[in-house]
Design a protein around this motif. Structure first.
Motif, PDB file in Angstrom:
ATOM      1  N   LYS A   4      62.549 -47.063   6.714  1.00 39.76           N
ATOM      2  CA  LYS A   4      63.674 -46.944   7.649  1.00 39.76           C
ATOM      3  C   LYS A   4      65.010 -46.966   6.910  1.00 39.76           C
ATOM      4  CE  LYS A   4      61.721 -48.549  11.946  1.00 39.76           C
ATOM      5  NZ  LYS A   4      61.920 -49.406  13.102  1.00 39.76           N
ATOM      6  N   ILE A   5      65.148 -47.869   5.945  1.00 41.48           N
ATOM      7  CA  ILE A   5      66.388 -47.957   5.171  1.00 41.48           C
ATOM      8  C   ILE A   5      66.570 -46.691   4.347  1.00 41.48           C
ATOM      9  CG2 ILE A   5      67.592 -49.182   3.321  1.00 41.48           C
ATOM     10  CD1 ILE A   5      66.089 -51.744   4.331  1.00 41.48           C
ATOM     11  N   SER A   6      65.502 -46.274   3.695  1.00 40.04           N
ATOM     12  CA  SER A   6      65.561 -45.080   2.853  1.00 40.04           C
ATOM     13  C   SER A   6      65.983 -43.854   3.654  1.00 40.04           C
ATOM     14  CB  SER A   6      64.200 -44.836   2.198  1.00 40.04           C
ATOM     15  OG  SER A   6      64.259 -43.736   1.334  1.00 40.04           O
ATOM     16  N   GLU A   7      65.399 -43.691   4.820  1.00 42.11           N
ATOM     17  CA  GLU A   7      65.715 -42.536   5.666  1.00 42.11           C
ATOM     18  C   GLU A   7      67.138 -42.610   6.208  1.00 42.11           C
ATOM     19  OE1 GLU A   7      64.299 -40.697   9.931  1.00 42.11           O
ATOM     20  OE2 GLU A   7      62.805 -41.685   8.691  1.00 42.11           O
ATOM     21  N   ALA A   8      67.524 -43.768   6.708  1.00 44.88           N
ATOM     22  CA  ALA A   8      68.845 -43.918   7.327  1.00 44.88           C
ATOM     23  C   ALA A   8      69.983 -43.733   6.329  1.00 44.88           C
ATOM     24  CB  ALA A   8      68.958 -45.281   7.996  1.00 44.88           C
ATOM     25  N   GLU A  10      69.569 -42.301   3.163  1.00 45.12           N
ATOM     26  CA  GLU A  10      69.210 -41.323   2.133  1.00 45.12           C
ATOM     27  C   GLU A  10      69.263 -41.998   0.760  1.00 45.12           C
ATOM     28  OE1 GLU A  10      71.679 -37.873   2.633  1.00 45.12           O
ATOM     29  OE2 GLU A  10      70.902 -37.475   4.633  1.00 45.12           O
ATOM     30  N   ALA A  11      68.601 -43.145   0.681  1.00 52.01           N
ATOM     31  CA  ALA A  11      68.674 -44.015  -0.496  1.00 52.01           C
ATOM     32  C   ALA A  11      67.875 -43.473  -1.676  1.00 52.01           C
ATOM     33  CB  ALA A  11      68.168 -45.401  -0.139  1.00 52.01           C
ATOM     34  N   GLN A  12      68.409 -43.704  -2.861  1.00 56.63           N
ATOM     35  CA  GLN A  12      67.705 -43.355  -4.081  1.00 56.63           C
ATOM     36  C   GLN A  12      66.588 -44.361  -4.358  1.00 56.63           C
ATOM     37  OE1 GLN A  12      70.964 -43.052  -3.687  1.00 56.63           O
ATOM     38  NE2 GLN A  12      71.263 -40.896  -4.160  1.00 56.63           N
ATOM     39  N   SER A  13      66.830 -45.616  -3.998  1.00 58.44           N
ATOM     40  CA  SER A  13      65.770 -46.624  -4.111  1.00 58.44           C
ATOM     41  C   SER A  13      66.000 -47.731  -3.092  1.00 58.44           C
ATOM     42  CB  SER A  13      65.700 -47.207  -5.524  1.00 58.44           C
ATOM     43  OG  SER A  13      66.746 -48.109  -5.759  1.00 58.44           O
ATOM     44  N   VAL A  14      64.882 -48.278  -2.618  1.00 60.40           N
ATOM     45  CA  VAL A  14      64.906 -49.391  -1.678  1.00 60.40           C
ATOM     46  C   VAL A  14      63.762 -50.326  -2.065  1.00 60.40           C
ATOM     47  CG1 VAL A  14      64.649 -50.130   0.730  1.00 60.40           C
ATOM     48  CG2 VAL A  14      65.739 -47.937   0.209  1.00 60.40           C
ATOM     49  N   LYS A  15      64.077 -51.596  -2.157  1.00 62.49           N
ATOM     50  CA  LYS A  15      63.050 -52.590  -2.458  1.00 62.49           C
ATOM     51  C   LYS A  15      63.218 -53.745  -1.484  1.00 62.49           C
ATOM     52  CE  LYS A  15      61.264 -55.480  -6.175  1.00 62.49           C
ATOM     53  NZ  LYS A  15      61.524 -55.962  -7.552  1.00 62.49           N
ATOM     54  N   VAL A  16      62.166 -54.012  -0.726  1.00 55.13           N
ATOM     55  CA  VAL A  16      62.150 -55.137   0.206  1.00 55.13           C
ATOM     56  C   VAL A  16      61.074 -56.104  -0.279  1.00 55.13           C
ATOM     57  CG1 VAL A  16      61.771 -55.887   2.586  1.00 55.13           C
ATOM     58  CG2 VAL A  16      62.927 -53.709   2.137  1.00 55.13           C
ATOM     59  N   VAL A  17      61.467 -57.336  -0.522  1.00 57.85           N
ATOM     60  CA  VAL A  17      60.538 -58.348  -1.022  1.00 57.85           C
ATOM     61  C   VAL A  17      60.390 -59.459   0.014  1.00 57.85           C
ATOM     62  CG1 VAL A  17      60.113 -60.040  -2.852  1.00 57.85           C
ATOM     63  CG2 VAL A  17      61.188 -57.857  -3.406  1.00 57.85           C
ATOM     64  N   ASP A  18      59.141 -59.774   0.347  1.00 60.82           N
ATOM     65  CA  ASP A  18      58.832 -60.891   1.236  1.00 60.82           C
ATOM     66  C   ASP A  18      58.994 -62.170   0.410  1.00 60.82           C
ATOM     67  OD1 ASP A  18      57.712 -62.807   2.883  1.00 60.82           O
ATOM     68  OD2 ASP A  18      55.931 -61.630   3.353  1.00 60.82           O
ATOM     69  N   ASP A  29      67.094 -54.805  -1.747  1.00 56.90           N
ATOM     70  CA  ASP A  29      67.922 -54.145  -2.760  1.00 56.90           C
ATOM     71  C   ASP A  29      67.954 -52.660  -2.436  1.00 56.90           C
ATOM     72  OD1 ASP A  29      68.352 -56.478  -4.441  1.00 56.90           O
ATOM     73  OD2 ASP A  29      66.251 -56.285  -5.008  1.00 56.90           O
ATOM     74  N   VAL A  30      69.155 -52.102  -2.319  1.00 54.40           N
ATOM     75  CA  VAL A  30      69.306 -50.696  -1.948  1.00 54.40           C
ATOM     76  C   VAL A  30      70.289 -50.001  -2.887  1.00 54.40           C
ATOM     77  CG1 VAL A  30      69.869 -49.069  -0.093  1.00 54.40           C
ATOM     78  CG2 VAL A  30      68.990 -51.334   0.479  1.00 54.40           C
ATOM     79  N   VAL A  31      69.917 -48.803  -3.332  1.00 57.68           N
ATOM     80  CA  VAL A  31      70.822 -47.938  -4.083  1.00 57.68           C
ATOM     81  C   VAL A  31      70.984 -46.663  -3.268  1.00 57.68           C
ATOM     82  CG1 VAL A  31      71.191 -46.636  -6.205  1.00 57.68           C
ATOM     83  CG2 VAL A  31      70.060 -48.875  -6.304  1.00 57.68           C
ATOM     84  N   SER A  32      72.238 -46.383  -2.867  1.00 55.45           N
ATOM     85  CA  SER A  32      72.494 -45.218  -2.025  1.00 55.45           C
ATOM     86  C   SER A  32      73.914 -44.696  -2.222  1.00 55.45           C
ATOM     87  CB  SER A  32      72.308 -45.585  -0.552  1.00 55.45           C
ATOM     88  OG  SER A  32      72.700 -44.516   0.288  1.00 55.45           O
ATOM     89  N   ALA A  33      74.048 -43.385  -2.234  1.00 49.25           N
ATOM     90  CA  ALA A  33      75.366 -42.758  -2.305  1.00 49.25           C
ATOM     91  C   ALA A  33      76.161 -43.010  -1.020  1.00 49.25           C
ATOM     92  CB  ALA A  33      75.226 -41.259  -2.558  1.00 49.25           C
ATOM     93  N   VAL A  47      72.880 -51.286   6.226  1.00 49.75           N
ATOM     94  CA  VAL A  47      71.489 -51.691   6.038  1.00 49.75           C
ATOM     95  C   VAL A  47      70.978 -52.393   7.292  1.00 49.75           C
ATOM     96  CG1 VAL A  47      69.893 -53.114   4.689  1.00 49.75           C
ATOM     97  CG2 VAL A  47      71.740 -51.858   3.529  1.00 49.75           C
ATOM     98  N   TYR A  48      71.755 -53.333   7.823  1.00 49.31           N
ATOM     99  CA  TYR A  48      71.340 -54.042   9.034  1.00 49.31           C
ATOM    100  C   TYR A  48      71.128 -53.087  10.211  1.00 49.31           C
ATOM    101  CZ  TYR A  48      72.139 -58.669   7.017  1.00 49.31           C
ATOM    102  OH  TYR A  48      72.067 -59.804   6.250  1.00 49.31           O
ATOM    103  N   LYS A  49      71.969 -52.082  10.322  1.00 48.77           N
ATOM    104  CA  LYS A  49      71.822 -51.103  11.402  1.00 48.77           C
ATOM    105  C   LYS A  49      70.480 -50.379  11.295  1.00 48.77           C
ATOM    106  CE  LYS A  49      74.098 -47.140  13.502  1.00 48.77           C
ATOM    107  NZ  LYS A  49      75.216 -46.195  13.403  1.00 48.77           N
ATOM    108  N   ALA A  50      70.064 -50.072  10.068  1.00 51.81           N
ATOM    109  CA  ALA A  50      68.803 -49.349   9.854  1.00 51.81           C
ATOM    110  C   ALA A  50      67.582 -50.178  10.235  1.00 51.81           C
ATOM    111  CB  ALA A  50      68.704 -48.911   8.398  1.00 51.81           C
ATOM    112  N   ILE A  51      67.690 -51.509  10.127  1.00 49.69           N
ATOM    113  CA  ILE A  51      66.530 -52.366  10.401  1.00 49.69           C
ATOM    114  C   ILE A  51      66.748 -53.283  11.601  1.00 49.69           C
ATOM    115  CG2 ILE A  51      65.635 -52.293   8.046  1.00 49.69           C
ATOM    116  CD1 ILE A  51      66.954 -55.108   7.640  1.00 49.69           C
TER     117      ILE A  51
END
Length: 75
Positions: A4-8, A10-18, A29-33, A47-51
């Protein structure tokens, strides 16, 4: 959540850790233009809006979040 974060954003990388293995506390952790020219609060809001739905149900808290542009991540 990563998808969801990646799509919303258009992130180059997304990492979600439990964080505790309970699915309720996460680190993101998000990297996005999409973060270009935005301050840290505006970036987190994106980010919060995406999730938003996950935050209403499955996830109790985002314990940590880093948001970087591709240029910042390359440093």
């Amino acid at each position: 959540m990563e998808a969801k974060i990646s799509e919303a954003l258009e992130a180059q990388s997304v990492k979600v850790v439990d964080m505790y293995g309970d699915g309720r506390h996460v680190s993101i952790d998000v990297v996005s233009a999409a973060f270009e020219g935005k301050n840290s609060v505006s970036r987190q809001r994106l980010v919060y809006k995406a999730i938003w739905l996950e935050l209403q149900d499955a996830v109790h808290a985002v314990d940590a979040m880093t948001t970087k542009t591709p240029e910042e991540a390359a440093k």
